[in-house]
Design a protein around this motif. Structure first.
Motif, PDB file in Angstrom:
ATOM      1  N   MET A 199       1.426  26.210 -10.116  1.00 21.16           N
ATOM      2  CA  MET A 199       0.550  25.038 -10.140  1.00 21.16           C
ATOM      3  C   MET A 199       0.444  24.500 -11.554  1.00 21.16           C
ATOM      4  O   MET A 199       0.373  25.268 -12.510  1.00 21.16           O
ATOM      5  CB  MET A 199      -0.845  25.404  -9.609  1.00 21.16           C
ATOM      6  N   THR A 200       0.418  23.196 -11.692  1.00 20.32           N
ATOM      7  CA  THR A 200       0.318  22.571 -13.002  1.00 20.32           C
ATOM      8  C   THR A 200      -1.121  22.580 -13.489  1.00 20.32           C
ATOM      9  O   THR A 200      -2.064  22.829 -12.720  1.00 20.32           O
ATOM     10  CB  THR A 200       0.818  21.118 -12.929  1.00 20.32           C
ATOM     11  N   GLY A 201      -1.290  22.297 -14.787  1.00 18.81           N
ATOM     12  CA  GLY A 201      -2.630  22.219 -15.349  1.00 18.81           C
ATOM     13  C   GLY A 201      -3.466  21.141 -14.693  1.00 18.81           C
ATOM     14  O   GLY A 201      -4.671  21.316 -14.476  1.00 18.81           O
ATOM     15  N   THR A 202      -2.806  20.022 -14.373  1.00 20.41           N
ATOM     16  CA  THR A 202      -3.523  18.927 -13.704  1.00 20.41           C
ATOM     17  C   THR A 202      -4.019  19.357 -12.332  1.00 20.41           C
ATOM     18  O   THR A 202      -5.151  19.047 -11.933  1.00 20.41           O
ATOM     19  CB  THR A 202      -2.608  17.698 -13.556  1.00 20.41           C
ATOM     20  N   THR A 203      -3.178  20.092 -11.605  1.00 22.03           N
ATOM     21  CA  THR A 203      -3.577  20.578 -10.283  1.00 22.03           C
ATOM     22  C   THR A 203      -4.758  21.526 -10.383  1.00 22.03           C
ATOM     23  O   THR A 203      -5.727  21.424  -9.621  1.00 22.03           O
ATOM     24  CB  THR A 203      -2.405  21.294  -9.595  1.00 22.03           C
ATOM     25  N   LEU A 204      -4.699  22.453 -11.331  1.00 20.05           N
ATOM     26  CA  LEU A 204      -5.796  23.405 -11.511  1.00 20.05           C
ATOM     27  C   LEU A 204      -7.091  22.698 -11.870  1.00 20.05           C
ATOM     28  O   LEU A 204      -8.164  23.039 -11.350  1.00 20.05           O
ATOM     29  CB  LEU A 204      -5.428  24.411 -12.605  1.00 20.05           C
ATOM     30  N   ALA A 205      -6.991  21.697 -12.754  1.00 23.11           N
ATOM     31  CA  ALA A 205      -8.186  20.952 -13.158  1.00 23.11           C
ATOM     32  C   ALA A 205      -8.762  20.181 -11.971  1.00 23.11           C
ATOM     33  O   ALA A 205      -9.989  20.121 -11.793  1.00 23.11           O
ATOM     34  CB  ALA A 205      -7.852  19.997 -14.297  1.00 23.11           C
ATOM     35  N   THR A 206      -7.887  19.608 -11.145  1.00 21.48           N
ATOM     36  CA  THR A 206      -8.354  18.853  -9.980  1.00 21.48           C
ATOM     37  C   THR A 206      -9.004  19.773  -8.960  1.00 21.48           C
ATOM     38  O   THR A 206     -10.047  19.445  -8.376  1.00 21.48           O
ATOM     39  CB  THR A 206      -7.180  18.102  -9.329  1.00 21.48           C
TER      40      THR A 206
END
Length: 212
Positions: free
Chosen positions: A1-8
């Motif tokens: 998972m990307t950082g953006t996905t984790l943040a979302t």
């Protein structure tokens, strides 16, 4: 998972944690009933566990069946479900009733699972999970060999989401219990269910547009 996905995922978890229907209000009620902060804190982990189970079921299924065709079909079906469920919540006059306060840990987890499922908590993760790049293997990534890894990714996503939900719910429950008291909710709290239903509809539209 990307950082953006984790943040979302974490942001959606925080949003769910804000909703009193997800359990923090029930935890506050337990604390006030027993006049102990420990009772409030003890109620939150089972509530989070039930929420995790509800979200993980959908997250694991989404990430375990990630073939090109299956992803598109799932996106369309999920988008329609999101829009339909969101509209039903917006237009419905029904209100979910609070359960009795004297519940065991298992009953709290079961109550939370049913409440989270009824409010479509797992559905909120669909646009995020379906936007993730297809795993290595291209069109064949959804085959049985890739399914276990995909399911683990979905479970990890549900875990990140639930940790954020639990953190926010804990903070709000403690603030309400220690400072504000439940009486403030009658004056200051807006209808989160309506907001959530609107977000469900918007998420469904985004999912359908992305699948087209």
């Amino acid at each position: 998972m990307t950082g953006t996905t984790l943040a979302t995922l974490a942001a959606l978890g925080a949003f769910h944690g804000l909703n009193p229907a997800m359990g923090w209000l029930l935890a506050v009620g337990r604390g006030l009933q027993e006049r102990r902060r420990a009772a409030l804190l003890a109620a939150l982990p089972p509530i989070a566990l039930g929420h995790l189970a509800s979200v993980a079921v959908i997250a694991a299924l989404v990430t375990a069946t990630r073939s090109v065709t299956a992803s598109r079909a799932l996106a369309v079906a999920g988008g329609v479900l999101l829009v339909g469920y969101g509209l039903w919540r917006l237009l419905s006059e029904r209100h979910f009733r609070w359960a009795g306060m004297r519940l065991s840990a298992g009953q709290l987890a079961g109550w939370s699972f049913l409440m989270s499922s009824a409010h479509g908590a797992g559905l909120m993760l669909l646009p995020v999970l379906l936007a993730e790049p297809t795993p290595a293997g291209g069109p064949h990534a959804g085959h049985l060999a890739a399914a276990p890894a995909g399911a683990l990714t979905g479970l990890a996503a549900a875990g990140v989401h639930t940790v954020a939900m639990l953190a926010v719910a804990t903070v709000i429950a403690l603030v309400v219990y220690e400072v504000l008291g439940v009486g403030v909710l009658r004056k200051a709290w807006f209808n989160v269910d309506r907001l959530w239903a609107g977000v469900l509809v918007a998420a469904g539209v985004v999912t359908l547009v992305g699948a087209s």
